[in-house]
Write a protein that holds these residues in place. Structure first.
Motif, PDB file in Angstrom:
ATOM      1  N   GLY A   1       0.793  -1.221   0.000  1.00  0.00           N
ATOM      2  CA  GLY A   1       0.000   0.000   0.000  1.00  0.00           C
ATOM      3  C   GLY A   1       0.825   1.270   0.000  1.00  0.00           C
ATOM      4  N   LEU A   2       1.970   1.263   0.686  1.00  0.00           N
ATOM      5  CA  LEU A   2       2.817   2.456   0.765  1.00  0.00           C
ATOM      6  C   LEU A   2       3.453   2.810  -0.571  1.00  0.00           C
ATOM      7  N   LEU A   3       3.411   1.882  -1.525  1.00  0.00           N
ATOM      8  CA  LEU A   3       4.053   2.108  -2.817  1.00  0.00           C
ATOM      9  C   LEU A   3       3.053   2.142  -3.967  1.00  0.00           C
ATOM     10  N   GLN A   4       1.773   2.128  -3.658  1.00  0.00           N
ATOM     11  CA  GLN A   4       0.750   2.081  -4.701  1.00  0.00           C
ATOM     12  C   GLN A   4       0.457   3.464  -5.285  1.00  0.00           C
ATOM     13  N   THR A   5       0.177   3.510  -6.588  1.00  0.00           N
ATOM     14  CA  THR A   5      -0.356   4.716  -7.196  1.00  0.00           C
ATOM     15  C   THR A   5      -1.835   4.789  -6.835  1.00  0.00           C
ATOM     16  N   GLN A   6      -2.431   5.947  -7.040  1.00  0.00           N
ATOM     17  CA  GLN A   6      -3.844   6.100  -6.685  1.00  0.00           C
ATOM     18  C   GLN A   6      -4.737   5.215  -7.552  1.00  0.00           C
ATOM     19  N   ALA A   7      -4.434   5.124  -8.839  1.00  0.00           N
ATOM     20  CA  ALA A   7      -5.252   4.293  -9.725  1.00  0.00           C
ATOM     21  C   ALA A   7      -5.146   2.819  -9.355  1.00  0.00           C
TER      22      ALA A   7
ATOM     23  N   ALA B   1      -2.582  -8.257 -13.278  1.00  0.00           N
ATOM     24  CA  ALA B   1      -2.958  -7.038 -14.003  1.00  0.00           C
ATOM     25  C   ALA B   1      -4.071  -6.297 -13.278  1.00  0.00           C
ATOM     26  N   VAL B   2      -3.704  -5.583 -12.257  1.00  0.00           N
ATOM     27  CA  VAL B   2      -4.664  -4.826 -11.458  1.00  0.00           C
ATOM     28  C   VAL B   2      -4.986  -3.515 -12.163  1.00  0.00           C
ATOM     29  N   GLY B   3      -6.245  -3.315 -12.534  1.00  0.00           N
ATOM     30  CA  GLY B   3      -6.651  -2.051 -13.143  1.00  0.00           C
ATOM     31  C   GLY B   3      -6.345  -1.909 -14.614  1.00  0.00           C
ATOM     32  N   GLY B   4      -5.745  -2.900 -15.236  1.00  0.00           N
ATOM     33  CA  GLY B   4      -5.442  -2.817 -16.658  1.00  0.00           C
ATOM     34  C   GLY B   4      -3.989  -2.495 -16.943  1.00  0.00           C
ATOM     35  N   ALA B   5      -3.611  -2.589 -18.212  1.00  0.00           N
ATOM     36  CA  ALA B   5      -2.216  -2.457 -18.625  1.00  0.00           C
ATOM     37  C   ALA B   5      -1.635  -1.087 -18.300  1.00  0.00           C
ATOM     38  N   GLN B   6      -2.350  -0.015 -18.601  1.00  0.00           N
ATOM     39  CA  GLN B   6      -1.818   1.319 -18.364  1.00  0.00           C
ATOM     40  C   GLN B   6      -1.601   1.579 -16.877  1.00  0.00           C
ATOM     41  N   THR B   7      -2.556   1.123 -16.056  1.00  0.00           N
ATOM     42  CA  THR B   7      -2.408   1.266 -14.607  1.00  0.00           C
ATOM     43  C   THR B   7      -1.165   0.530 -14.129  1.00  0.00           C
TER      44      THR B   7
ATOM     45  N   GLU C   1      15.696  -3.763 -13.070  1.00  0.00           N
ATOM     46  CA  GLU C   1      15.730  -4.248 -14.454  1.00  0.00           C
ATOM     47  C   GLU C   1      14.567  -5.199 -14.719  1.00  0.00           C
ATOM     48  N   PHE C   2      14.284  -6.065 -13.742  1.00  0.00           N
ATOM     49  CA  PHE C   2      13.187  -7.022 -13.875  1.00  0.00           C
ATOM     50  C   PHE C   2      11.851  -6.275 -14.007  1.00  0.00           C
ATOM     51  N   ILE C   3      11.650  -5.262 -13.151  1.00  0.00           N
ATOM     52  CA  ILE C   3      10.409  -4.485 -13.176  1.00  0.00           C
ATOM     53  C   ILE C   3      10.272  -3.741 -14.501  1.00  0.00           C
ATOM     54  N   GLU C   4      11.366  -3.198 -15.021  1.00  0.00           N
ATOM     55  CA  GLU C   4      11.326  -2.511 -16.313  1.00  0.00           C
ATOM     56  C   GLU C   4      10.866  -3.451 -17.418  1.00  0.00           C
ATOM     57  N   ASN C   5      11.343  -4.676 -17.389  1.00  0.00           N
ATOM     58  CA  ASN C   5      10.966  -5.646 -18.421  1.00  0.00           C
ATOM     59  C   ASN C   5       9.500  -6.032 -18.308  1.00  0.00           C
ATOM     60  N   VAL C   6       8.997  -6.165 -17.087  1.00  0.00           N
ATOM     61  CA  VAL C   6       7.571  -6.481 -16.921  1.00  0.00           C
ATOM     62  C   VAL C   6       6.726  -5.306 -17.405  1.00  0.00           C
ATOM     63  N   ALA C   7       7.163  -4.083 -17.124  1.00  0.00           N
ATOM     64  CA  ALA C   7       6.440  -2.891 -17.579  1.00  0.00           C
ATOM     65  C   ALA C   7       6.392  -2.851 -19.123  1.00  0.00           C
ATOM     66  N   LYS C   8       7.480  -3.242 -19.754  1.00  0.00           N
ATOM     67  CA  LYS C   8       7.499  -3.284 -21.219  1.00  0.00           C
ATOM     68  C   LYS C   8       6.506  -4.308 -21.753  1.00  0.00           C
ATOM     69  N   ASP C   9       6.374  -5.428 -21.055  1.00  0.00           N
ATOM     70  CA  ASP C   9       5.395  -6.443 -21.447  1.00  0.00           C
ATOM     71  C   ASP C   9       3.976  -5.861 -21.428  1.00  0.00           C
ATOM     72  N   TYR C  10       3.670  -5.107 -20.369  1.00  0.00           N
ATOM     73  CA  TYR C  10       2.347  -4.472 -20.277  1.00  0.00           C
ATOM     74  C   TYR C  10       2.173  -3.425 -21.373  1.00  0.00           C
TER      75      TYR C  10
END
Length: 286
Positions: A120-126, A179-185, A274-283
């Motif tokens: 929760g401390l690291l979540q965006t509002q969406a 995929a919480v909230g969709g790809a853009q989220t 680096e791992f998170i960046e690659n997952v973000a690219k997948d989305y």
């Protein structure tokens, strides 16, 4: 940092002192309950800080414990008065995990393992909005909005320039793949994760699926530590209808050792980014 008067922490400190006075007299909680004509569970809840305590309760307990120094009695009664004040979170009404928020608000450090969602401390509002809606399908839109507002307010501890919360978060890969909230989220959420992870007081690690079974397979938990040496560390286990708080040294030590194994087996912070960046690219590719 947290206000000097945090009701949750005040209750804990007061409960610890009342327990100490009882043990000095060699009394059990059951014996005290019998003398005051109350339930043993009430004495236990007062001592563990899980319920508010009145000045009358303090006076009665000090009488049983034969506390003769009026300065001590007055000090304890003042703590009882302060413990009944409201923290910032009470302005949002009935929050299911208000005890935890009180502890988090005053904590110096937090170690958390999350297998399902971003902490929760690291979540965006969406992302927080989507999590709250999915986790509480019967909640009203007003309740969802309130919970999201509280979650955003909690993040003040991360952004506090003078006394930030020292946060160490280990996330299972499933928390990134869900995929919480969709790809853009998710793209925005993962970018936020990497951004915050570069703060000097925040460390994020990912436990990839490739690690197989690991010390966190039993589920989510958090370990809170406090700036005052007299405030014992707490292990927090979140439940559906009730939460569990473990404060016995043996329990805290067991979870702390387990967390050390988690940190050792997870990707290091650079590998994690680096791992998170690659997952973000997948989305982003859809």
């Amino acid at each position: 940092m947290a206000s000097n008067v945090n009701p949750t922490v005040r209750r804990r400190r007061l409960g610890q002192e009342l327990r100490r006075l009882r043990e000095v007299k060699g009394l059990t909680a059951e014996e005290v309950a019998e003398r005051l004509l109350v339930s043993q569970s009430k004495i236990s809840r007062l001592e563990n800080g899980r319920r508010s305590i009145s000045q009358r309760d303090v006076r009665d307990l000090c009488g049983v414990y034969e506390v003769e120094d009026n300065r001590i009695v007055e000090s304890l009664m003042q703590m009882a008065k302060e413990s009944r004040q409201q923290g910032w979170w009470h302005a949002f009404g009935d929050i299911p995990y208000s005890v935890y928020i009180g502890l988090e608000t005053d904590a110096a450090s937090l170690r958390v393992y999350e297998p399902q969602v971003v902490p929760g401390l690291l979540q965006t509002q969406a992302y927080a909005q989507a999590v709250c809606e999915g986790a509480s399908p019967e909640a009203t839109p007003a309740d969802i909005e309130k919970r999201v507002q509280v979650r955003m307010r909690r993040q003040d501890r991360i952004n506090d320039v003078r006394h930030p919360l020292r946060l160490w978060a280990v996330l299972d890969e499933s928390a990134l793949r869900r995929a919480v909230g969709g790809a853009q989220t998710m793209v925005e959420q993962l970018e936020r994760l990497n951004e915050v992870s570069q703060l000097p007081h925040v460390t994020v690690q990912v436990m990839p699926f490739s690690m197989g079974a690991h010390p966190g397979v039993n589920g989510q938990y958090a370990i809170l530590e406090f700036p005052e040496a007299s405030d014992s560390s707490v292990v927090y286990l979140e439940g559906v209808t009730s939460d569990l708080y473990l404060e016995k040294p043996h329990d805290v030590q067991s979870y702390s050792v387990m967390y050390e194994h988690l940190r050792a087996e997870a990707l290091n912070p650079d590998q994690t980014r680096e791992f998170i960046e690659n997952v973000a690219k997948d989305y982003a590719r859809g």
